[in-house]
Each structure stands twice: as C-alpha cells, then as structure tokens.
Design an enzyme around this catalytic site. Structure first.
Site, PDB file in Angstrom:
ATOM      1  N   ASP A   1       0.931  -1.372   0.072  1.00 19.98           N
ATOM      2  CA  ASP A   1      -0.175  -0.192   0.078  1.00 19.98           C
ATOM      3  C   ASP A   1       1.008   0.735  -0.096  1.00 19.98           C
ATOM      4  OD1 ASP A   1      -2.136  -2.137   0.269  1.00 19.98           O
ATOM      5  OD2 ASP A   1      -2.321  -1.165   2.297  1.00 19.98           O
TER       6      ASP A   1
ATOM      7  N   ALA B   1      -3.413 -10.458   2.512  1.00 19.76           N
ATOM      8  CA  ALA B   1      -3.940 -10.525   3.604  1.00 19.76           C
ATOM      9  C   ALA B   1      -3.867  -9.788   4.549  1.00 19.76           C
ATOM     10  CB  ALA B   1      -2.115 -10.013   3.141  1.00 19.76           C
TER      11      ALA B   1
ATOM     12  N   ASN C   1     -20.463  -4.954   3.262  1.00 20.81           N
ATOM     13  CA  ASN C   1     -19.816  -3.617   3.847  1.00 20.81           C
ATOM     14  C   ASN C   1     -21.610  -2.407   3.362  1.00 20.81           C
ATOM     15  OD1 ASN C   1     -19.528  -2.174   1.607  1.00 20.81           O
ATOM     16  ND2 ASN C   1     -17.236  -2.011   2.615  1.00 20.81           N
TER      17      ASN C   1
ATOM     18  N   THR D   1      -8.276   2.297   6.487  1.00 20.55           N
ATOM     19  CA  THR D   1      -7.728   0.992   5.901  1.00 20.55           C
ATOM     20  C   THR D   1      -7.257  -0.044   6.311  1.00 20.55           C
ATOM     21  OG1 THR D   1      -6.846   2.118   4.884  1.00 20.55           O
ATOM     22  CG2 THR D   1      -6.256   0.508   4.344  1.00 20.55           C
TER      23      THR D   1
ATOM     24  N   ASP E   1     -10.875  -5.717   7.059  1.00 17.03           N
ATOM     25  CA  ASP E   1     -10.218  -6.972   6.474  1.00 17.03           C
ATOM     26  C   ASP E   1     -10.673  -8.057   8.276  1.00 17.03           C
ATOM     27  OD1 ASP E   1      -9.954  -6.519   3.846  1.00 17.03           O
ATOM     28  OD2 ASP E   1      -8.298  -5.324   4.267  1.00 17.03           O
TER      29      ASP E   1
HETATM   30  O1  RIB Z   1      -9.254  -3.285   2.062  1.00 16.15           O
HETATM   31  C1  RIB Z   1      -7.721  -2.549   2.058  1.00 16.15           C
HETATM   32  C2  RIB Z   1      -7.025  -2.896   1.517  1.00 16.15           C
HETATM   33  O2  RIB Z   1      -7.677  -2.828   0.135  1.00 16.15           O
HETATM   34  C3  RIB Z   1      -5.703  -2.757   1.937  1.00 16.15           C
HETATM   35  O3  RIB Z   1      -4.836  -2.883   2.398  1.00 16.15           O
HETATM   36  C4  RIB Z   1      -5.494  -2.233  -0.180  1.00 16.15           C
HETATM   37  O4  RIB Z   1      -4.141  -3.501  -0.297  1.00 16.15           O
HETATM   38  C5  RIB Z   1      -6.468  -2.500  -0.853  1.00 16.15           C
HETATM   39  O5  RIB Z   1      -6.337  -3.579  -1.876  1.00 16.15           O
END
Ligand code: RIB
Length: 312
Positions: free
Chosen positions: A21, A50, A192, A255, A259
């Site tokens: 990123d 990841a 979401n 960000t 995840d």
């Molecule tokens: O969900 C966040 C991620 O989405 C970031 O880390 C980036 O790489 C994008 O793909």
C-alpha cells in the site's frame, strides 16, 4: 504404547490479494482533475487477503495464505511479513512474469476515510489447481475468500472446501456483484453497506442494516454480516437477526478495518464460536484497526480484542 493424539488444529485458509500500500495522507481527497498537497507518505503491507490472514493469525488461529506474488522486492517483503506472523505461505505462488499487487491509497486527515485504487497483479494468476491443492494439504476448518482471485480459482476453492466440510466465508469485495455465482454455496457472506446495496439493488445504511442482512440471507448464505462502519454490524444467522454497535474510538485510518473484522470473525468460527459471538469479536477488531495508521500495523491481537470486549 499408543500416544495421545493432538487435537486437530482448526486452521483458517485465506484467499485474496497481498498488496503493498502506497499511502498519502491529505486534508481533503482530490476531486477529478484536482491536485492536492499531502502531509505524509508511507508504504505499508496491505491487500485484503493478507490483511485478513494477519487478522486471523493475530486472533490466534493457525492461518494459511492462498495467493500469488511477483518475483520483485514488494513480493519478497510481503512474503517476509506473512512469515513473520507465523502464517503458512506454502500456497503463495511466486510468478516470474507478473508483478506483485499494489494499492494507491489516499487517507483524509480529519475522518481517517480512504479512497483506494489497486492493481492485483499476480493475484489474478491464482489457479484452480493451486486452490484445490491448498485445501487438500491444509484441511482447514474455515475458508475465507475475497473476490480478488479469479472466479475459476474461487470455484475450485469452495468446491474443495465442500468435500472436506470446511465452513466457507465470502467477503464480497471489491466488486460485490461477482459474488452472485457463489451465494447459494457459501455458509457466510460478509459485505459492507456499499457491497450490500450492489447485491440488493437499493441503498443500505444503518437504518436498514438488519433488513438487508435478512434479504441477503434469502439469496443463499445462512449467515450474513453487513458491516456498518462506526455503527458496527448487523448479522443474520439461522433466521435470527441482531446488531452489535462498535465501541467509540479515535479514528486515524480506516484502511483494513473491514479486513480485521473478517479475519477475527473467521478465527472465532474456527475455534467453534457461534456467528453472533464471532461478529461481536469482529466489530471490536475492526474498530481497533482504525486507531493506527496502515493496514498490517493496525490489525489487533487477540489480547487487545479481549481487553476491549471486557470493557463493552
Ligand atoms: O481493505 C484494505 C486493502 O484494500 C488495502 O490494504 C489495499 O491493499 C486494498 O486492496
């Protein structure tokens, strides 16, 4: 003399992108045709797959990554990051001809909200055989995938998961409509508000989150979690629907928050928790992830999640 057998490890297998990123912090994100001056630039490990694998591993689950990286510096760095987390990277392919995934991210100072454009690179070379082999090698309790790998690889992944009785979770991101072929063969769907709206064809917000979760469940998955940002999550499971609010935190960078939810949710299911408990854990993980800049650095560990859970 027969030795007592170790209980089987309840592993989580995560399929998705591994990105680097490139992040600019700005006061206000630029409009089309506009240039704005940023205040800071950073490079972080990222990629939804990841990030989710790191979240599962930091939540205590034995975790395996299914993905692909290029033969380049970003690829070597990201593989080292995953190895350092104790994640099994034997099913992360190295491609000579295709570069590693990269994301360009703009984060607004005041809100921590981001805008992301990413190029998956080697992730789009994940092959059906690679997916099948990973499942048969690991025999995971839970499979968690995004829509970033090619559809044929996801198809092979979920088919192999069915043969071993794994719980399958699809995080329908980044473009939710790609989930349609899988909705009637996955156990759990995580979306979401935007992704839920794309699948349902009408706006979804905090006000109708639970209704949306129920409506999505009617499309196939027995469990549906609709994440609602600072408002937490609405979850429908086995015909029962409820919501869990998020704790109030100082948001620095959103960000990877979604995840963190997915990885912590999957880790809880792998250790035998019910989906409602897992969703509550996921909300805490997602909230904590927003308090630190960058995807990998922000993902919380199990002890931090438990501390926060005990406060709420
Ligand atoms: O969900 C966040 C991620 O989405 C970031 O880390 C980036 O790489 C994008 O793909």
């Amino acid at each position: 003399m027969t030795q007592p057998q170790d209980p089987p490890l309840r592993a989580v297998l995560v399929a998705g992108t591994i990105n680097t990123d490139l992040v600019a912090r700005v006061e206000k994100a630029p409009e089309a045709g506009e240039t704005v001056t940023g205040s800071a630039f950073s490079i972080f490990g990222g990629g939804k797959g990841a990030n989710q694998a790191i979240a599962a591993a930091r939540s205590g689950a034995p975790t395996v990554m299914l993905g692909a990286l290029g033969d380049d510096d970003f690829g070597r760095e990201r593989r080292a990051d995953l190895d350092a987390e104790g994640i099994d990277t034997a099913s992360v392919a190295r491609r000579d001809e295709t570069p590693s995934g990269v994301a360009l991210i703009v984060v607004e100072e005041a809100t921590g909200q981001n805008r992301i454009a990413y190029v998956p690179g080697a992730t789009r070379t994940i092959a059906p055989d690679q997916a099948r082999d990973a499942v048969m090698r690991v025999k995971p309790a839970v499979i968690l995938a995004t829509l970033e790998p090619p559809e044929d690889a996801l198809d092979a992944l979920f088919a192999a998961g069915t043969t071993i009785g794994a719980v399958s979770i699809l995080n329908a991101t980044p473009e939710a409509v790609g989930a349609r072929p899988f909705l009637d063969r996955i156990d759990a769907l995580i979306v979401n508000e935007t992704e839920a709206a794309d699948l349902l064809g009408h706006p979804v917000s905090v006000a109708n989150g639970e209704t949306a979760a129920r409506a999505l469940s009617r499309l196939g998955p027995n469990t549906v979690a609709v994440t609602l940002g600072a408002a937490g999550v609405a979850i429908s499971h086995d015909g029962e629907t409820t919501s869990f609010p998020a704790p109030r935190v100082e948001v620095i960078d959103t960000t990877g928050a979604g995840d963190a939810f997915c990885g912590a949710f999957a880790a809880d299911l792998a250790r035998g928790a019910d989906p409602f408990t897992a969703a509550r854990t996921g909300v805490i993980a997602g909230s904590l992830a927003t308090t630190i800049p960058g995807a990998y650095p922000g993902i919380p560990r199990r002890d931090a999640i438990e501390r926060k859970l005990s406060e709420s």
